[in-house]
Design a protein around this motif. Structure first.
Motif, PDB file in Angstrom:
ATOM      1  N   THR A 113       0.842  -1.196   0.000  1.00 37.90           N
ATOM      2  CA  THR A 113       0.000   0.000   0.000  1.00 37.90           C
ATOM      3  C   THR A 113       0.872   1.238   0.000  1.00 37.90           C
ATOM      4  OG1 THR A 113      -0.098   0.145   2.414  1.00 37.90           O
ATOM      5  CG2 THR A 113      -1.746  -1.260   1.321  1.00 37.90           C
ATOM      6  N   SER A 114       0.264   2.370  -0.392  1.00 32.38           N
ATOM      7  CA  SER A 114       1.011   3.630  -0.350  1.00 32.38           C
ATOM      8  C   SER A 114       1.350   3.999   1.086  1.00 32.38           C
ATOM      9  CB  SER A 114       0.189   4.748  -1.009  1.00 32.38           C
ATOM     10  OG  SER A 114      -1.070   4.877  -0.367  1.00 32.38           O
ATOM     11  N   ALA A 115       0.497   3.593   2.043  1.00 29.05           N
ATOM     12  CA  ALA A 115       0.778   3.877   3.458  1.00 29.05           C
ATOM     13  C   ALA A 115       2.047   3.162   3.914  1.00 29.05           C
ATOM     14  CB  ALA A 115      -0.408   3.444   4.320  1.00 29.05           C
ATOM     15  N   TYR A 116       2.244   1.918   3.424  1.00 27.67           N
ATOM     16  CA  TYR A 116       3.450   1.175   3.797  1.00 27.67           C
ATOM     17  C   TYR A 116       4.688   1.876   3.245  1.00 27.67           C
ATOM     18  CZ  TYR A 116       7.052  -2.414   3.978  1.00 27.67           C
ATOM     19  OH  TYR A 116       8.232  -3.081   4.210  1.00 27.67           O
ATOM     20  N   VAL A 117       4.624   2.321   1.996  1.00 22.59           N
ATOM     21  CA  VAL A 117       5.763   2.997   1.388  1.00 22.59           C
ATOM     22  C   VAL A 117       6.059   4.290   2.137  1.00 22.59           C
ATOM     23  CG1 VAL A 117       6.622   4.154  -0.687  1.00 22.59           C
ATOM     24  CG2 VAL A 117       5.429   1.964  -0.881  1.00 22.59           C
ATOM     25  N   SER A 118       5.001   5.006   2.535  1.00 21.16           N
ATOM     26  CA  SER A 118       5.185   6.255   3.287  1.00 21.16           C
ATOM     27  C   SER A 118       5.872   5.997   4.617  1.00 21.16           C
ATOM     28  CB  SER A 118       3.823   6.919   3.520  1.00 21.16           C
ATOM     29  OG  SER A 118       3.982   8.081   4.320  1.00 21.16           O
ATOM     30  N   THR A 119       5.438   4.929   5.312  1.00 18.95           N
ATOM     31  CA  THR A 119       6.048   4.582   6.606  1.00 18.95           C
ATOM     32  C   THR A 119       7.504   4.172   6.424  1.00 18.95           C
ATOM     33  OG1 THR A 119       3.898   3.799   7.391  1.00 18.95           O
ATOM     34  CG2 THR A 119       5.827   3.089   8.629  1.00 18.95           C
ATOM     35  N   LEU A 120       7.764   3.435   5.340  1.00 18.55           N
ATOM     36  CA  LEU A 120       9.124   2.987   5.065  1.00 18.55           C
ATOM     37  C   LEU A 120      10.032   4.182   4.773  1.00 18.55           C
ATOM     38  CD1 LEU A 120      10.057  -0.040   2.805  1.00 18.55           C
ATOM     39  CD2 LEU A 120      11.286   2.111   2.608  1.00 18.55           C
ATOM     40  N   GLU A 121       9.535   5.112   3.935  1.00 21.47           N
ATOM     41  CA  GLU A 121      10.355   6.266   3.558  1.00 21.47           C
ATOM     42  C   GLU A 121      10.642   7.178   4.741  1.00 21.47           C
ATOM     43  OE1 GLU A 121       9.161   6.714  -1.188  1.00 21.47           O
ATOM     44  OE2 GLU A 121       8.440   8.204   0.269  1.00 21.47           O
TER      45      GLU A 121
END
Length: 458
Positions: A31-39
Motif C-alpha cells: 500500500t502507499s501507506a506502507y511505502v510512506s512509513t518505510l520512507e
C-alpha cells in the motif's frame, strides 16, 4: 543492510527520480501507506519487500539495502573466483596476495559473504605454505563471519580448521570439530549432501590415524552413498581419495587403487595441481604398503616435485618423509638421511605425526648401523611426538620397535613397559603413516611380550 532511516531516504530519492508516486511504487503488492512509513524510516523493511521495491525501481536489492551498486559485489565475486583458480593451478603465495587485496576491498565495502570467502582462500593458502596457526585464524574468522548462516554454509571453514589441527598433529581435536559439525547437521535436519560428504571425507583421515577403523569405514560408506547427489566434482574426488584409505585398511588394494584413479581423473580434468599431487602421494603410499618400492618411489617423487613447484612447504616435507622410508627400504640410507635431516631442521611445525615418523626412520637406520643408543634416542623422541598426536597405528609400531631394541640390549622391564604401551594401540594395514603394515610384526611383539611375562613368572 543499512538503518531504516537511510533505506527510507534512498527509496524516496529513487522514487522521485523515476517520477513515481508512492501508490505506483507500492502496486500491486503493498500500500502507499506502507511505502510512506518505510520512507520515513519508521519500519525496517523485510528482504522480500526490498526485493519487490528494487524490481519496481529498476535497481538491485544490494544497492537498495546498502547503497552500494550491485556490480561491485559481482566484480568482487568474480575476482575471488580468479584467486581460487590461481590457488588451484599456481603457487599458494601468489594466490594469497590476491586474497589479501580482495579481503581489504570486501571489508571496505562491508560485503560479509565475500569477506568469508576471502578468509577461506587465505586459510587454504596458509595450509599449503605450512603456516598452520595463520590457517586456523583465517578459518576461525570465516566461521565468525558466517555465524548467522546455516551450518551448511559454515561446513568449509569448519573442515579447514579441522585439517589445520590434523596437520599440526592434533588428531583428537580435529575429530571433535568434524564430529560436532556432523552431529549438528543431523540434529538440525539440514541433510545437505555437499556438506555431509565434505565433513565425512575429512574425518576419515584422523579416524584412521587414531585406529578408529569402524568409524572411518562408516563415514566412507555414508560419503559413497551421498556422492551421486553431490554437484561439485572436486568434492567427489576428495571423497574418493579419502575412501581409498579405508579400502587399504581392509586389504582391498584393487579397490583403493580404483578410488585413487577416479580422484586422479577428476583432478586432472579440473587442473587442480595440489590435489593431483596428493593422489600421486597416496598412490605411492599404497604401492609402498604392497611392497612395490620402485613404483612407490616414482609416485612419491612426482608428488614431491609437483608440491615443491607450488611452494607447498608443509606437504612437500611430509611427502619427503614417506619417500625417505621407501629409500631406506631400498637400501639407499644416505639419500633417506638427507631428506629426514632437512625436515627435522624445520622443527615439528610441519606436523607431529611426520616429525615422529622421521625420528622413527632415523632410529631404524641407527639400529642398522649398530648404534643402539642413537636408535633409542630417536625412538623416544618419536614416541613423545606420536603420543601427543594420538596416531594410534604409528604408536603401536613404534612401541614394538622400542621394545625389541630394549630387549636386545638386556633391559627386560623397560621392554615390557614399551610392549604394554603398544598393546593398547591397534595397528592394521593402512593405519600407520609410514612404512610397511605393522600388523604381523606387532602380533609377534604380543607373543614376545607374553613369552617375557612367562619367563618372569617362572
Amino acid at each position: 543492510m543499512d538503518e531504516p532511516g537511510e533505506i527510507g531516504r534512498r527509496v524516496q530519492r529513487m522514487r522521485v527520480e523515476r517520477g513515481l508516486t508512492q501508490k505506483q511504487l507500492a502496486h500491486p503488492s503493498y500500500t502507499s501507506a506502507y511505502v510512506s512509513t518505510l520512507e520515513s524510516g519508521k519500519v525496517r523493511p523485510s528482504e522480500t519487500a526490498l526485493r519487490f521495491l528494487a524490481d519496481r525501481l529498476g535497481t538491485s536489492y544490494e544497492e537498495l539495502a546498502t547503497g552500494r551498486p550491485a556490480h561491485l559485489a559481482t566484480e568482487l565475486r568474480l575476482a575471488l573466483t580468479d584467486a581460487q583458480r590461481t590457488l588451484a593451478t599456481g603457487a599458494a603465495d601468489e594466490a594469497a596476495v590476491h586474497y589479501r587485496r580482495l579481503l581489504a576491498e570486501a571489508e571496505e565495502l562491508g560485503f560479509v559473504p565475500e569477506q568469508a570467502q576471502a578468509r577461506l582462500g587465505l586459510g587454504e593458502c596458509a595450509l599449503e605454505s605450512g603456516e598452520l596457526p595463520a590457517a586456523i585464524g583465517h578459518f576461525e574468522e570465516a566461521e565468525r563471519l558466517l555465524a548467522d548462516e546455516p551450518l551448511t554454509r559454515r561446513a568449509r571453514p569448519v573442515r579447514g580448521r579441522a585439517v589445520a589441527h590434523l596437520l599440526a598433529g592434533e588428531l583428537r581435536y580435529a575429530c571433535y570439530l568434524l564430529e560436532s559439525a556432523i552431529d549438528e547437521l543431523g540434529a538440525s535436519g539440514l541433510a545437505d549432501p555437499d556438506a555431509l560428504v565434505l565433513l565425512h571425507a575429512a574425518v576419515i583421515g584422523p579416524y584412521m590415524d587414531m585406529g578408529a577403523h569402524a568409524r572411518a569405514a562408516h563415514s566412507a560408506e555414508l560419503a559413497l552413498a551421498l556422492a551421486p547427489q553431490v554437484s561439485d566434482p572436486a568434492l567427489v574426488a576428495g571423497m574418493h581419495r579419502q575412501v581409498a584409505r579405508t579400502f587399504l585398511a581392509e586389504g582391498r588394494m584393487a579397490d583403493a587403487d580404483a578410488s585413487l584413479a577416479k580422484a586422479q581423473a577428476i583432478y586432472g580434468h579440473l587442473q587442480l595441481t595440489t590435489d593431483l599431487a596428493h593422489c600421486h602421494w597416496m598412490r605411492g603410499y599404497v604401492l609402498a604398503q604392497n611392497g612395490e618400492l620402485g613404483s612407490a618411489e616414482r609416485e612419491l617423487r612426482t608428488a614431491r616435485d609437483m608440491l615443491s613447484a607450488r611452494r607447498a612447504g608443509l606437504y612437500t616435507a611430509q611427502v619427503e618423509v614417506e619417500l625417505a622410508d621407501v629409500l631406506r627400504r631400498l637400501g639407499r640410507h644416505e639419500e633417506a638421511a638427507e631428506l629426514l635431516a632437512a625436515l627435522l631442521e624445520l622443527g615439528t611445525s610441519h606436523g607431529a605425526v611426520h616429525a615422529g615418523g622421521a625420528h622413527r626412520l632415523l632410529g631404524l637406520m641407527a639400529e642398522e648401523r649398530g648404534e643402539p643408543e642413537s636408535a633409542e634416542e630417536h625412538y623416544v623422541q618419536a614416541l613423545a611426538l606420536l603420543e601427543r598426536s594420538g596416531a594410534t597405528g604409528d604408536l603401536a609400531d613404534l612401541c614394538r620397535l622400542l621394545g625389541d631394541l630394549l630387549r636386545r640390549t638386556g633391559r627386560v622391564e623397560a621392554a615390557m613397559d614399551a610392549y604394554r604401551t603398544g598393546l593398547g594401540h591397534r595397528a592394521a594395514p593402512g593405519t600407520t603413516t609410514l612404512g610397511p603394515a605393522p600388523a604381523a610384526a606387532f602380533r609377534s611383539a604380543r607373543v614376545s611380550g607374553s613369552r617375557w611375562v612367562a619367563d618372569r613368572v617362572e
